[in-house]
Design an enzyme around this catalytic site. Structure first.
Site, mmCIF file in Angstrom:
data_model
loop_
_atom_site.group_PDB
_atom_site.id
_atom_site.type_symbol
_atom_site.label_atom_id
_atom_site.label_comp_id
_atom_site.label_asym_id
_atom_site.label_seq_id
_atom_site.Cartn_x
_atom_site.Cartn_y
_atom_site.Cartn_z
ATOM 1 N N CYS A 92 -44.672 57.987 -39.355
ATOM 2 C CA CYS A 92 -44.190 56.877 -38.531
ATOM 3 C C CYS A 92 -42.826 56.451 -39.041
ATOM 4 O O CYS A 92 -42.669 56.173 -40.230
ATOM 5 C CB CYS A 92 -45.170 55.704 -38.579
ATOM 6 S SG CYS A 92 -44.582 54.236 -37.662
ATOM 7 N N CYS B 143 -40.254 51.586 -38.491
ATOM 8 C CA CYS B 143 -39.524 50.634 -39.334
ATOM 9 C C CYS B 143 -38.347 51.364 -39.973
ATOM 10 O O CYS B 143 -38.485 51.982 -41.035
ATOM 11 C CB CYS B 143 -40.441 50.053 -40.400
ATOM 12 S SG CYS B 143 -41.801 49.063 -39.741
ATOM 13 N N CYS C 87 -51.336 50.015 -41.501
ATOM 14 C CA CYS C 87 -49.927 49.615 -41.365
ATOM 15 C C CYS C 87 -49.649 48.320 -42.113
ATOM 16 O O CYS C 87 -50.297 47.295 -41.887
ATOM 17 C CB CYS C 87 -49.573 49.451 -39.889
ATOM 18 S SG CYS C 87 -47.919 48.808 -39.603
ATOM 19 N N GLN D 276 -43.723 34.591 -30.122
ATOM 20 C CA GLN D 276 -42.916 35.173 -31.199
ATOM 21 C C GLN D 276 -43.812 35.973 -32.148
ATOM 22 O O GLN D 276 -44.916 35.555 -32.489
ATOM 23 C CB GLN D 276 -42.187 34.082 -31.970
ATOM 24 C CG GLN D 276 -41.185 33.293 -31.139
ATOM 25 C CD GLN D 276 -39.888 34.040 -30.883
ATOM 26 O OE1 GLN D 276 -39.769 35.223 -31.174
ATOM 27 N NE2 GLN D 276 -38.914 33.345 -30.322
ATOM 28 N N GLU E 292 -40.074 29.319 -16.677
ATOM 29 C CA GLU E 292 -40.506 30.633 -17.166
ATOM 30 C C GLU E 292 -41.012 31.467 -15.981
ATOM 31 O O GLU E 292 -41.696 30.945 -15.105
ATOM 32 C CB GLU E 292 -41.607 30.447 -18.206
ATOM 33 C CG GLU E 292 -42.396 31.674 -18.588
ATOM 34 C CD GLU E 292 -41.530 32.768 -19.197
ATOM 35 O OE1 GLU E 292 -41.751 33.941 -18.817
ATOM 36 O OE2 GLU E 292 -40.647 32.460 -20.006
ATOM 37 N N ASN F 58 -33.652 30.876 -24.498
ATOM 38 C CA ASN F 58 -34.244 31.850 -25.413
ATOM 39 C C ASN F 58 -34.548 33.099 -24.600
ATOM 40 O O ASN F 58 -35.701 33.414 -24.323
ATOM 41 C CB ASN F 58 -35.512 31.277 -26.049
ATOM 42 C CG ASN F 58 -36.148 32.231 -27.035
ATOM 43 O OD1 ASN F 58 -35.471 33.068 -27.630
ATOM 44 N ND2 ASN F 58 -37.454 32.118 -27.208
ATOM 45 N N CYS G 243 -32.436 37.184 -29.715
ATOM 46 C CA CYS G 243 -32.949 38.310 -30.507
ATOM 47 C C CYS G 243 -31.990 39.500 -30.459
ATOM 48 O O CYS G 243 -32.320 40.582 -30.936
ATOM 49 C CB CYS G 243 -34.336 38.728 -30.020
ATOM 50 S SG CYS G 243 -34.388 39.257 -28.292
#
Length: 376
Positions: A11, A14, A87, A211, A263, A308, A335
């Site tokens: 994997c 990351c 993980c 989040q 939203e 956001n 983000c």
């Protein structure tokens, strides 16, 4: 943080795995400062660091293998399941739940979906853990075929996994690269997962965004509350409000401020409304709609606008409206610092007052940055 899956090449999700965490955080800070340098941010507060591991409250796992030996993790290049049940960025609650869920898949005979042949039923497992250790478990299925067996064996699952407050079946009949479908079948009595952050409890429904990093989300909302408290706005909008994190923190701290959350997700709005009612906050309301359309149709602007947005940013139309409006302040949580910089360039009358990096995603290049803007 070390990861045996990464070291073995099983994997590579990351991308910064194995790199010293202080270096990761310093690079994220430098990247944010570099992209926002044209806007002369007068005050960069120190970055908010996360724990290096165990930080994800939501695990989105692909199910592969066979009904008698399911894998919970990702698919390799050939479409075969790679098991990642240990993980390290998933929470300990996730890792404890995965073996129980694997046994339930076998017990209820829910055949994992095979991408190559387009046969089978179970595509994904989406597991969310609350700060109190309760779980929402969602089985993403191709059809309703396994539902009878899932209901039959649900008591066994709940006996082995008593922290599973909400269990659902999400239906995704199409063969396409998306995580979930539009229809959700709730199998438990409870249909929402309470997420308690700071002194605010949000009620998370199955298809609502939340989040990913609980500790950093707490810090983000607490910081926003402090910045906004000093402004004392009479009215505010929370655009892209999700389940109401910013709006509920603002409404609970800003005295007489009237807050409106907008939203697109009906599920998220229902979650936010439930949280508002539960907290008896009479000066906040939520509505389903597009943030840009809502702003463009408004007859006036509030004192404060909180945005956001998703990674693409707020876009030219909303940025242009904010530039032309008389909103005194904008609180922008992003983000994606690249899209944030693009949006700031379209709002030259709104200048940064202060900014802060929040490391929502350790071991990856992603992070959150929050900027307070004031009209020049």
């Amino acid at each position: 943080m070390d990861c045996a899956y990464f070291d073995a090449g099983r994997c590579r999700s990351c991308s910064l795995m194995g790199r010293p965490y202080p270096s990761q955080l310093a690079d994220k800070q430098a990247h944010a400062e570099e992209l926002l340098a044209p806007f002369d941010v007068p005050a960069w507060l120190p970055p908010v660091a996360s724990g290096e591991r165990d930080y994800r409250n939501k695990a989105k796992m692909v199910v592969g293998g066979t009904v008698d030996a399911p894998t919970i993790g990702i698919l390799d290049a050939e479409g075969h399941g790679v098991d990642l049940q240990a993980c390290g960025i998933c929470s300990p609650g996730h890792r404890a739940a995965f073996p129980v869920l694997a046994r339930f898949i076998t017990l209820a005979r829910i055949t994992p979906y095979d991408v190559g042949s387009r046969r089978g039923e179970l595509k994904h497992l989406i597991v969310t853990e609350s700060p109190d250790g309760e779980l929402m478990v969602r089985f993403v299925l191709r059809s309703t075929e396994p539902l009878g067996r899932m209901r039959k064996h649900l008591p066994t699952l709940l006996a082995e996994l008593p922290q599973a407050r909400v269990v659902t079946a999400n239906l995704l009949p199409e063969h396409k690269a998306v995580l979930e479908g539009a229809d959700e079948v709730v199998l438990t009595d409870a249909g929402t997962l309470p997420m308690r952050l700071n002194d605010v409890t949000m009620h998370l429904r199955p298809q609502s965004f939340f989040q990913t990093n609980t500790a950093i989300a707490e810090a983000l909302y607490a910081e926003a509350r402090e910045w906004i408290r000093d402004l004392a706005p009479e009215d505010a909008w929370d655009l892209y409000s999700g389940v109401g994190g910013f709006a509920l923190h603002l409404a609970g701290a800003a005295g007489r401020t009237e807050v409106t959350g907008i939203e697109t997700s009906v599920e998220a709005v229902a979650s936010a409304e439930l949280s508002r009612t539960d907290a008896a906050l009479s000066r906040v309301r939520f509505a389903a709609g597009d943030a840009t359309e809502f702003a463009l149709s408004a007859t006036s602007a509030p004192d404060l606008v909180v945005v956001n947005p998703p990674r693409r940013g707020i876009g030219a139309e909303l940025a242009g409206w904010l530039e032309r409006s008389d909103a005194a302040h904008v609180l922008y949580s992003s983000c994606n610092v690249a899209s944030l910089a693009k949006d700031l360039a379209a709002m030259p009358s709104l200048r940064p007052v202060k900014a802060r990096v929040f490391d929502m995603f350790p071991q990856t290049t992603h992070f959150e940055v929050m900027v307070l803007l004031a009209r020049r």
